[in-house]
Design an enzyme around this catalytic site. Structure first.
Site, PDB file in Angstrom:
ATOM      1  N   SER A   2      17.072 -16.026  42.255  1.00 45.33           N
ATOM      2  CA  SER A   2      18.054 -16.770  43.056  1.00 45.33           C
ATOM      3  C   SER A   2      18.078 -18.268  42.789  1.00 45.33           C
ATOM      4  O   SER A   2      18.939 -18.972  43.330  1.00 45.33           O
ATOM      5  CB  SER A   2      17.811 -16.529  44.551  1.00 45.33           C
ATOM      6  OG  SER A   2      18.347 -15.282  44.937  1.00 45.33           O
ATOM      7  N   LYS A  35      21.356 -19.731  41.822  1.00 47.73           N
ATOM      8  CA  LYS A  35      22.343 -20.222  42.782  1.00 47.73           C
ATOM      9  C   LYS A  35      22.485 -21.744  42.762  1.00 47.73           C
ATOM     10  O   LYS A  35      23.474 -22.277  43.292  1.00 47.73           O
ATOM     11  CB  LYS A  35      21.985 -19.748  44.193  1.00 47.73           C
ATOM     12  CG  LYS A  35      22.099 -18.236  44.401  1.00 47.73           C
ATOM     13  CD  LYS A  35      21.768 -17.848  45.838  1.00 47.73           C
ATOM     14  CE  LYS A  35      22.010 -16.366  46.115  1.00 47.73           C
ATOM     15  NZ  LYS A  35      20.998 -15.485  45.499  1.00 47.73           N
ATOM     16  N   SER A  83      19.946 -17.716  51.003  1.00 51.78           N
ATOM     17  CA  SER A  83      20.051 -17.113  49.671  1.00 51.78           C
ATOM     18  C   SER A  83      20.890 -15.842  49.681  1.00 51.78           C
ATOM     19  O   SER A  83      20.608 -14.889  48.946  1.00 51.78           O
ATOM     20  CB  SER A  83      18.649 -16.804  49.108  1.00 51.78           C
ATOM     21  OG  SER A  83      18.683 -16.675  47.712  1.00 51.78           O
ATOM     22  N   LYS A  86      15.372 -24.506  46.036  1.00 54.78           N
ATOM     23  CA  LYS A  86      15.798 -23.104  45.939  1.00 54.78           C
ATOM     24  C   LYS A  86      14.658 -22.189  45.519  1.00 54.78           C
ATOM     25  O   LYS A  86      13.964 -22.436  44.539  1.00 54.78           O
ATOM     26  CB  LYS A  86      16.947 -22.962  44.934  1.00 54.78           C
ATOM     27  CG  LYS A  86      17.649 -21.622  45.036  1.00 54.78           C
ATOM     28  CD  LYS A  86      18.454 -21.521  46.321  1.00 54.78           C
ATOM     29  CE  LYS A  86      18.764 -20.107  46.726  1.00 54.78           C
ATOM     30  NZ  LYS A  86      17.605 -19.337  47.221  1.00 54.78           N
TER      31      LYS A  86
END
Length: 440
Positions: free
Chosen positions: A62, A65, A126, A251
């Protein structure tokens, strides 16, 4: 008795060393990070402070992202969409949201969601379906959005990367919905260096991203959603051991293939650092290793003005001038050079001139007229040791070299007199040398 005094003196010296150097003043090689790849970067200059296998391409999960976040913020900045623009959830995005094996908050169809709501769901929790919905809104389809992701990566200067979808899931997990034009078994790939560079662009170009990534928890559709970043000030007692002062992003990521990874950023006393750890073995490990990196950066590095504005290299402070009223002109650095360095290493840095050959004659002289402040080259920073470099093409490694004063061109009469004088001076010197030769 002397032996006892000597032992006391040694003990006292050790105590003083601990007091002044500090328990956290450690060498990079002693970090022993439990991560397959890692990097630590100064967020202002892009200077690399630590690295471990930084160019190995690994699945970022993730952390992918971050690129989606960048493109959403860029679209808002360009006026293509607004925070209050709305969209609905497609069948594809809904199938991802309804799948309990993927992280998600449970989006519903036939409902208008604002860009702001979906961005919060993506950046804080997320959420994969929210990410896909944003990609479809901006590009029309996730396949077209993936093209934008890869193009932007090239523009940013990322070196080791491949984007195959917007969320960071493996394409195989998406089944028939994998983005058009990508490998059905494709996997997003980033190196730690490229992840850090992506984060660098995200927080420097759009610092508002940190306002959202720093939210520990928030309300969404009547539910409380929690940030997977345990280093933020969460209320849960289980997370308090990972809290780190100054952390405000960025993140997390996890898949079976990627393991647990994290791109973190923190700011303390005006100094911001970016860290990346990839392929660790647990949620806790990725944060523990990030703490090690952050402590290493904050305890061992400081911003130092190595060379002030107007610095002159000893023995190279002037250049010869032809056809001018003066025979020489002083040269100096236009600006100061300030970079983050390992504490106590100031003496390992020096400057060297790289003068512009187009500005000089074949004999290395400047020709009048010369303006004050005229650029004649650069002064390059040289480090006597292992330099990890920068994640960007940094201008912190060099400054312009300029003339300190102006030199007017001499008139033709004075040039002739000077030439005559130099002729007889050279002639006289030759005669003296010849006469000396007779008696040797």
């Amino acid at each position: 008795m002397k032996k006892i005094y000597k032992q006391i003196a040694i003990l006292f010296a050790v105590i003083l060393t601990i007091a002044f150097v500090g328990p956290h003043s450690i060498e990079a090689k002693t970090l022993k990070l439990k991560a397959e790849s890692a990097i630590l970067v100064d967020a202002d200059t892009g200077k690399i402070l630590y690295s471990k296998n930084p160019d190995v391409s690994l699945p970022p999960a993730s952390m992918t992202k971050m690129m989606t976040e960048y493109l959403v913020l860029e679209a808002i900045d360009n006026g293509e969409i607004k925070w209050d623009s709305t969209t609905q959830i497609s069948d594809y995005a809904y199938s991802i949201s309804a799948n309990p094996s993927f992280s998600g908050i449970g989006l519903t169809q036939d409902k208008d969601y604002t860009v702001e709501d979906l961005y919060h769901a993506m950046a804080i929790n997320s959420d994969n379906a929210a990410t896909i919905a944003l990609a479809e809104l901006i590009a029309g389809s996730e396949g077209e959005f993936v093209k934008m992701m890869n193009k932007k990566a090239e523009e940013m200067g990322l070196t080791e990367f491949e984007f195959v979808n917007s969320s960071g899931l493996d394409n195989e997990s998406l089944g028939k919905n994998h983005p058009e034009g990508t490998d059905p078994k494709g996997v997003n790939l980033l190196s730690a260096r490229s992840a850090a560079l992506l984060a660098y662009h995200l927080i420097n170009d759009y610092p508002e991203a940190l306002e959202i990534s720093s939210i520990p928890e928030t309300e969404f559709d009547g539910k409380t959603i929690t940030n997977w970043n345990w280093m933020l000030p969460h209320n849960s007692v289980n997370f308090k051991q990972f809290y780190y002062e100054g952390i405000d992003g960025l993140k997390t990521g996890y898949t079976d293939l990627a393991g647990f990874c994290f791109t973190g950023t923190a700011e303390r006393n005006g100094k911001r650092l970016i860290s990346v750890v990839m392929k660790t073995d647990s949620e806790a490990t990725r944060f523990k290793e990030t703490i090690k990196l952050m402590d290493y950066g904050y305890n061992n590095f400081e911003d130092v003005e190595l060379f002030p504005k107007g610095y002159q290299i000893k023995g190279k402070s002037t250049l010869s001038v032809i056809k001018g009223k003066e025979k020489t002109v002083d040269i100096e650095t236009k600006d100061a050079i300030t970079i983050p360095i390992k504490k106590g290493t100031e003496d390992k840095y020096s400057l060297t001139y790289k003068l512009d050959k187009k500005k000089l004659t074949d004999s290395g002289e400047l020709e009048a007229p010369i303006k004050k402040g005229e650029k004649i080259g650069t002064a390059e920073l040289v480090y006597d040791g292992e330099d990890l470099g920068y994640i960007i093409d940094s201008d912190k490694q060099h400054v312009d070299v300029i003339t300190k004063d102006s030199v007017e061109k001499s008139n033709w009469f004075m040039l002739i007199l000077r030439s005559i004088g130099e002729f007889f001076s050279n002639l006289f010197s030759s005669m003296i040398d010849m006469i000396k030769g007779w008696f040797n």
